[in-house]
Scaffold this motif. Structure first.
Motif, PDB file in Angstrom:
ATOM      1  N   ARG A   1      38.884  23.221  32.234  1.00 14.36           N
ATOM      2  CA  ARG A   1      38.305  24.751  32.201  1.00 14.36           C
ATOM      3  C   ARG A   1      37.568  25.380  32.400  1.00 14.36           C
ATOM      4  O   ARG A   1      36.068  24.861  31.017  1.00 14.36           O
ATOM      5  CB  ARG A   1      39.335  24.648  30.530  1.00 14.36           C
ATOM      6  N   ILE A   2      37.100  26.307  32.703  1.00 15.65           N
ATOM      7  CA  ILE A   2      35.380  27.140  32.496  1.00 15.65           C
ATOM      8  C   ILE A   2      35.836  28.349  31.652  1.00 15.65           C
ATOM      9  O   ILE A   2      37.131  29.105  32.873  1.00 15.65           O
ATOM     10  CB  ILE A   2      35.091  27.844  33.812  1.00 15.65           C
ATOM     11  N   VAL A   3      35.406  28.574  30.629  1.00 15.20           N
ATOM     12  CA  VAL A   3      36.105  29.720  29.506  1.00 15.20           C
ATOM     13  C   VAL A   3      34.765  30.577  29.558  1.00 15.20           C
ATOM     14  O   VAL A   3      33.412  29.417  29.439  1.00 15.20           O
ATOM     15  CB  VAL A   3      36.679  29.124  28.675  1.00 15.20           C
ATOM     16  N   PRO A   4      34.346  31.792  29.436  1.00 16.21           N
ATOM     17  CA  PRO A   4      33.532  32.272  28.386  1.00 16.21           C
ATOM     18  C   PRO A   4      32.541  32.056  26.873  1.00 16.21           C
ATOM     19  O   PRO A   4      33.981  31.097  26.346  1.00 16.21           O
ATOM     20  CB  PRO A   4      34.072  33.665  28.783  1.00 16.21           C
ATOM     21  N   LYS A   5      32.010  31.702  26.842  1.00 10.63           N
ATOM     22  CA  LYS A   5      31.357  31.376  25.760  1.00 10.63           C
ATOM     23  C   LYS A   5      32.038  31.704  24.355  1.00 10.63           C
ATOM     24  O   LYS A   5      32.260  33.480  24.722  1.00 10.63           O
ATOM     25  CB  LYS A   5      29.617  31.245  25.615  1.00 10.63           C
TER      26      LYS A   5
ATOM     27  N   ASP B   1      31.292  27.125  28.945  1.00  5.57           N
ATOM     28  CA  ASP B   1      31.497  26.188  29.068  1.00  5.57           C
ATOM     29  C   ASP B   1      32.884  26.152  29.733  1.00  5.57           C
ATOM     30  O   ASP B   1      33.292  26.393  30.081  1.00  5.57           O
ATOM     31  CB  ASP B   1      32.378  26.403  27.270  1.00  5.57           C
ATOM     32  N   ALA B   2      32.175  24.241  29.803  1.00  2.00           N
ATOM     33  CA  ALA B   2      33.587  23.608  30.615  1.00  2.00           C
ATOM     34  C   ALA B   2      33.914  22.598  30.013  1.00  2.00           C
ATOM     35  O   ALA B   2      33.074  21.767  29.540  1.00  2.00           O
ATOM     36  CB  ALA B   2      32.074  23.184  31.923  1.00  2.00           C
ATOM     37  N   TYR B   3      35.058  22.689  29.760  1.00  2.00           N
ATOM     38  CA  TYR B   3      35.497  21.881  28.879  1.00  2.00           C
ATOM     39  C   TYR B   3      36.590  20.500  29.636  1.00  2.00           C
ATOM     40  O   TYR B   3      37.293  21.185  30.647  1.00  2.00           O
ATOM     41  CB  TYR B   3      37.380  22.205  28.332  1.00  2.00           C
TER      42      TYR B   3
ATOM     43  N   ALA C   1      32.361  20.630  37.269  1.00  2.24           N
ATOM     44  CA  ALA C   1      32.296  21.497  36.423  1.00  2.24           C
ATOM     45  C   ALA C   1      30.844  21.917  36.237  1.00  2.24           C
ATOM     46  O   ALA C   1      30.617  23.392  35.945  1.00  2.24           O
ATOM     47  CB  ALA C   1      32.576  20.786  34.430  1.00  2.24           C
ATOM     48  N   ARG C   2      29.653  20.814  36.448  1.00  7.17           N
ATOM     49  CA  ARG C   2      28.077  20.939  36.568  1.00  7.17           C
ATOM     50  C   ARG C   2      27.885  22.933  37.919  1.00  7.17           C
ATOM     51  O   ARG C   2      27.568  23.893  37.780  1.00  7.17           O
ATOM     52  CB  ARG C   2      27.206  20.485  36.357  1.00  7.17           C
ATOM     53  N   ALA C   3      28.619  22.579  39.577  1.00 12.06           N
ATOM     54  CA  ALA C   3      28.833  23.174  40.321  1.00 12.06           C
ATOM     55  C   ALA C   3      29.526  24.960  40.011  1.00 12.06           C
ATOM     56  O   ALA C   3      28.915  25.672  39.875  1.00 12.06           O
ATOM     57  CB  ALA C   3      29.684  22.501  41.108  1.00 12.06           C
ATOM     58  N   GLU C   4      30.547  25.037  38.998  1.00 16.67           N
ATOM     59  CA  GLU C   4      31.043  25.938  38.630  1.00 16.67           C
ATOM     60  C   GLU C   4      30.782  27.073  37.300  1.00 16.67           C
ATOM     61  O   GLU C   4      30.352  27.764  38.326  1.00 16.67           O
ATOM     62  CB  GLU C   4      32.952  26.101  37.943  1.00 16.67           C
TER      63      GLU C   4
END
Length: 71
Positions: free
Chosen positions: A30-34, A12-14, A63-66
């Protein structure tokens, strides 16, 4: 502070955009595991944006690129 979330199958990207007093808009993600809490490392864009919509567009692109890199 507003927050938007986009997801891939594994993460997920917040995304956040905040008004930086008199300077413009600041964006971060912030990129975090689901399923994980949204703690973790925040990636802040180095640019101060003049308009809120431009900040959202830029942080969503990041975020989409990450998320794509994590597939």
């Amino acid at each position: 502070m507003a927050e938007r979330i986009i997801s891939s199958t594994t993460h997920d990207a917040y995304m956040n955009v905040t008004d930086h007093i008199a300077d413009g808009w600041v964006a971060s993600v912030r990129i975090v595991p689901k399923g994980a809490s949204k703690g973790g490392e925040r990636i802040e864009l180095d640019t101060v944006f003049e308009r809120e919509d431009l900040a959202w567009e830029s942080v969503e692109t990041l975020a989409r690129a990450e998320l794509n890199n994590l597939k």
